[in-house]
Design a protein around this motif. Structure first.
Motif, short mmCIF file in Angstrom:
data_model
loop_
_atom_site.label_atom_id
_atom_site.label_comp_id
_atom_site.label_asym_id
_atom_site.label_seq_id
_atom_site.Cartn_x
_atom_site.Cartn_y
_atom_site.Cartn_z
N ARG A 172 0.84 -1.20 0.00
CA ARG A 172 0.00 0.00 0.00
C ARG A 172 0.87 1.25 0.00
O ARG A 172 1.02 1.92 1.02
CB ARG A 172 -0.90 0.01 1.23
CG ARG A 172 -1.89 -1.14 1.34
CD ARG A 172 -2.93 -1.11 0.24
NE ARG A 172 -3.60 0.15 0.15
CZ ARG A 172 -4.89 0.34 0.34
NH1 ARG A 172 -5.66 -0.64 0.64
NH2 ARG A 172 -5.41 1.55 0.22
N PRO A 173 1.48 1.60 -1.14
CA PRO A 173 2.35 2.77 -1.18
C PRO A 173 1.60 4.08 -0.93
O PRO A 173 2.20 5.06 -0.50
CB PRO A 173 2.93 2.73 -2.60
CG PRO A 173 1.94 1.97 -3.39
CD PRO A 173 1.36 0.96 -2.44
N ARG A 223 4.09 10.51 2.33
CA ARG A 223 4.71 11.63 3.06
C ARG A 223 6.13 11.32 3.48
O ARG A 223 6.99 12.19 3.52
CB ARG A 223 3.88 11.99 4.28
CG ARG A 223 2.59 12.69 3.92
CD ARG A 223 1.80 13.13 5.13
NE ARG A 223 2.60 13.99 5.97
CZ ARG A 223 2.46 14.08 7.29
NH1 ARG A 223 1.54 13.37 7.91
NH2 ARG A 223 3.22 14.88 7.99
N GLN A 224 6.41 10.05 3.79
CA GLN A 224 7.76 9.67 4.21
C GLN A 224 8.78 9.89 3.11
O GLN A 224 9.98 9.98 3.39
CB GLN A 224 7.78 8.20 4.63
CG GLN A 224 6.94 7.91 5.85
CD GLN A 224 6.90 6.44 6.16
OE1 GLN A 224 7.86 5.72 5.91
NE2 GLN A 224 5.79 5.98 6.72
N PHE A 225 8.31 9.95 1.88
CA PHE A 225 9.21 10.11 0.74
C PHE A 225 9.07 11.47 0.08
O PHE A 225 9.51 11.68 -1.03
CB PHE A 225 8.96 8.98 -0.27
CG PHE A 225 9.25 7.63 0.31
CD1 PHE A 225 10.55 7.17 0.43
CD2 PHE A 225 8.23 6.84 0.79
CE1 PHE A 225 10.83 5.94 0.98
CE2 PHE A 225 8.49 5.60 1.36
CZ PHE A 225 9.80 5.15 1.46
#
Length: 79
Positions: free
Chosen positions: A32-33, A38-40
């Motif tokens: 589930r990308p 937000r982390q990336f």
């Protein structure tokens, strides 16, 4: 969507942004990308609820050495 990343960092986006089942013998989890954008450094909306089908994590492998996982998880493999 490119936030200053080099082109090779975003190459193949259509593959790594796919929501699909990840299968490892008896365990299946959904990739589930859309839940970690937000982390990336990407803009992330409110993710859709996901069901990791907890029943799949309750599989006890004791005495299951003869299980054909390709048959048992055939629906997920076809997806």
């Amino acid at each position: 969507m490119n936030v200053g990343l080099l082109d090779y960092c975003t190459a193949g986006k259509d593959i790594w942004c796919t929501i699909s089942p990840l299968i490892c013998f008896h365990i299946i989890e959904w990739h589930r990308p859309d839940r970690v954008l937000r982390q990336f450094g990407f803009r992330q909306g409110i993710p859709q609820p996901c069901d990791n089908e907890s029943i799949l994590h309750k599989c006890d492998l004791r005495g299951r050495h003869d299980v054909d996982w390709t048959t048992r998880h055939g629906d997920y493999i076809r997806r």
